[in-house]
Design an enzyme around this catalytic site. Sequence first.
Site, PDB file in Angstrom:
ATOM      1  N   LYS A 118       3.841  -0.528 -10.253  1.00  0.00           N
ATOM      2  CA  LYS A 118       3.486  -1.775  -9.559  1.00  0.00           C
ATOM      3  C   LYS A 118       4.179  -1.866  -8.213  1.00  0.00           C
ATOM      4  CE  LYS A 118       2.204  -4.652 -13.484  1.00  0.00           C
ATOM      5  NZ  LYS A 118       2.529  -5.784 -14.333  1.00  0.00           N
ATOM      6  N   LYS A 201      -6.271   3.094 -18.744  1.00  0.00           N
ATOM      7  CA  LYS A 201      -6.431   2.066 -19.779  1.00  0.00           C
ATOM      8  C   LYS A 201      -7.266   0.913 -19.211  1.00  0.00           C
ATOM      9  CE  LYS A 201      -2.560  -0.861 -18.671  1.00  0.00           C
ATOM     10  NZ  LYS A 201      -1.454  -1.692 -18.936  1.00  0.00           N
ATOM     11  N   LYS A 204      -7.182  -5.724 -16.460  1.00  0.00           N
ATOM     12  CA  LYS A 204      -7.792  -6.777 -15.631  1.00  0.00           C
ATOM     13  C   LYS A 204      -7.831  -6.382 -14.157  1.00  0.00           C
ATOM     14  CE  LYS A 204      -3.252  -8.462 -16.120  1.00  0.00           C
ATOM     15  NZ  LYS A 204      -2.442  -8.927 -17.198  1.00  0.00           N
TER      16      LYS A 204
HETATM   17  P1  TYM Z   1      -0.253  -7.775 -21.420  1.00  0.00           P
HETATM   18  O1  TYM Z   1      -0.450  -9.212 -21.083  1.00  0.00           O
HETATM   19  O2  TYM Z   1      -0.542  -6.777 -20.352  1.00  0.00           O
HETATM   20  O3  TYM Z   1      -1.128  -7.367 -22.678  1.00  0.00           O
HETATM   21  C1  TYM Z   1      -1.096  -8.082 -23.907  1.00  0.00           C
HETATM   22  C2  TYM Z   1      -1.258  -7.117 -25.057  1.00  0.00           C
HETATM   23  O4  TYM Z   1      -2.499  -6.378 -24.944  1.00  0.00           O
HETATM   24  C3  TYM Z   1      -2.252  -4.987 -25.052  1.00  0.00           C
HETATM   25  N1  TYM Z   1      -3.208  -4.245 -24.192  1.00  0.00           N
HETATM   26  C4  TYM Z   1      -4.010  -3.256 -24.624  1.00  0.00           C
HETATM   27  N2  TYM Z   1      -4.173  -2.698 -25.841  1.00  0.00           N
HETATM   28  C5  TYM Z   1      -5.097  -1.703 -25.945  1.00  0.00           C
HETATM   29  N3  TYM Z   1      -5.837  -1.235 -24.899  1.00  0.00           N
HETATM   30  C6  TYM Z   1      -5.704  -1.781 -23.666  1.00  0.00           C
HETATM   31  N4  TYM Z   1      -6.438  -1.337 -22.653  1.00  0.00           N
HETATM   32  C7  TYM Z   1      -4.750  -2.833 -23.487  1.00  0.00           C
HETATM   33  N5  TYM Z   1      -4.368  -3.570 -22.416  1.00  0.00           N
HETATM   34  C8  TYM Z   1      -3.416  -4.430 -22.873  1.00  0.00           C
HETATM   35  C9  TYM Z   1      -0.825  -4.809 -24.543  1.00  0.00           C
HETATM   36  O5  TYM Z   1      -0.251  -3.598 -25.002  1.00  0.00           O
HETATM   37  C10 TYM Z   1      -0.151  -6.050 -25.095  1.00  0.00           C
HETATM   38  O6  TYM Z   1       0.259  -5.836 -26.434  1.00  0.00           O
HETATM   39  N6  TYM Z   1       4.691  -7.099 -21.011  1.00  0.00           N
HETATM   40  C11 TYM Z   1       3.643  -7.636 -21.869  1.00  0.00           C
HETATM   41  C12 TYM Z   1       3.830  -9.105 -22.217  1.00  0.00           C
HETATM   42  C13 TYM Z   1       5.107  -9.448 -22.919  1.00  0.00           C
HETATM   43  C14 TYM Z   1       5.472  -9.091 -24.238  1.00  0.00           C
HETATM   44  C15 TYM Z   1       6.728  -9.684 -24.462  1.00  0.00           C
HETATM   45  C16 TYM Z   1       4.853  -8.305 -25.224  1.00  0.00           C
HETATM   46  C17 TYM Z   1       6.109 -10.218 -22.421  1.00  0.00           C
HETATM   47  N7  TYM Z   1       7.087 -10.373 -23.340  1.00  0.00           N
HETATM   48  C18 TYM Z   1       7.394  -9.523 -25.679  1.00  0.00           C
HETATM   49  C19 TYM Z   1       5.538  -8.132 -26.446  1.00  0.00           C
HETATM   50  C20 TYM Z   1       6.781  -8.743 -26.648  1.00  0.00           C
HETATM   51  C21 TYM Z   1       2.318  -7.489 -21.154  1.00  0.00           C
HETATM   52  O7  TYM Z   1       2.259  -7.431 -19.956  1.00  0.00           O
HETATM   53  O8  TYM Z   1       1.224  -7.552 -21.978  1.00  0.00           O
END
Ligand code: TYM
Length: 338
Positions: A118, A201, A204
């Site tokens: 990023k 992957k 958004k």
């Molecule tokens: P985020 O908001 O990017 O995504 C939320 C969840 O969706 C999963 N995910 C996917 N799984 C399969 N294929 C994909 N293409 C795909 N894109 C997203 C992500 O793996 C995630 O589980 N850093 C985290 C948010 C966070 C968090 C936490 C997660 C903040 N604090 C504590 C777990 C525990 C994030 O950006 O997720």
Amino acid sequence: MTSSSQKPRIFSGIQPTADSFHIGNLLGALREWVKLQETHDSFFCVVDQHAITIDQDPEILRKRTLVSFAQLLAVGLDPKKCTVFAQSQVAAHSQLSWVLQCQTGFGEASRMTQFKDKSSKAGNDRSTVGLFTYPILQAADILLYQANGVPVGEDQRQHLELTRDLAQRFNSKFGETFVVPEVLVVKETSRIVDLQDPSAKMSKSSPSGCVFLLDENKTAEKKIKSAVTDSDAVVRFDELNKPGVSNLLALQKAINNTSIESLESEYSGRGYGDLKKETFEVVLSVIEPIRTRVNQLLTDPAELESLMNKGAQKARDAAEPTLNLVYDRIGFPANPQG
Ligand code: TYM
């Protein structure tokens, strides 16, 4: 295990950084959360503080946080069975994050690949210190609730390794304080790929390759029908040589709970046109009811806000003992919440 219940505890989070979640989020994480709420003491968080590590418009962020909360309910999270809340309403996340920042090496944080990706896109001067410390706030989210497990997609693995390292380091330096959480990844759906670029992957940040849960039918249809495939015109699962076709099969498999073998024989002698049309129908069968439910929920924003406030109160109550213990261990005066 937590003292209040004999169920193991889980925590997970999702960012409100788009107008809608996408099917990667749904299949990689949210669907699993809905299952786990039945068997686990579950905490699910809209991580709006993580969302401000990149530029955000205040009104848009407030709206997206509410719409994110509505989507979590619409996919099937039930506030009677689990705790659903917004991160910024529970001050203990930032309070613990500061303590954990002071336990994290600068080099260690610099090795996080999401930060490197990023920040290299944004450039050094436009990347915030918040983006750099993002994984430490994520560690605080999890450790604050003494979670035994964290259900996530594959892309979160490195941040969770850091979380485990920080928990172990703190425990060995200051005495047993944190549960060291396990990473819970559903292998088969842990990395749904981009419809336009199957080497990436689904995300958004690439809207044409990403089906959002709140996409209109026509939009979702267009995206799936223009998914990249290949030129050999045989419907076969082969992630290495046919990643686009394999992704469409994987979507059907995950949503309909069928096997790849039965899909392959169903498509024997048929072309990509049929595969795309039917993948769209399968995807629609999950996203259309979610969109309808979200729209219903959004007709009563006051009720959503009230549910969000109740979730935050439950989360604050669950977080308080850990923060008190950490403050005591680290040598701060008693009664940290003031
Ligand atoms: P985020 O908001 O990017 O995504 C939320 C969840 O969706 C999963 N995910 C996917 N799984 C399969 N294929 C994909 N293409 C795909 N894109 C997203 C992500 O793996 C995630 O589980 N850093 C985290 C948010 C966070 C968090 C936490 C997660 C903040 N604090 C504590 C777990 C525990 C994030 O950006 O997720």
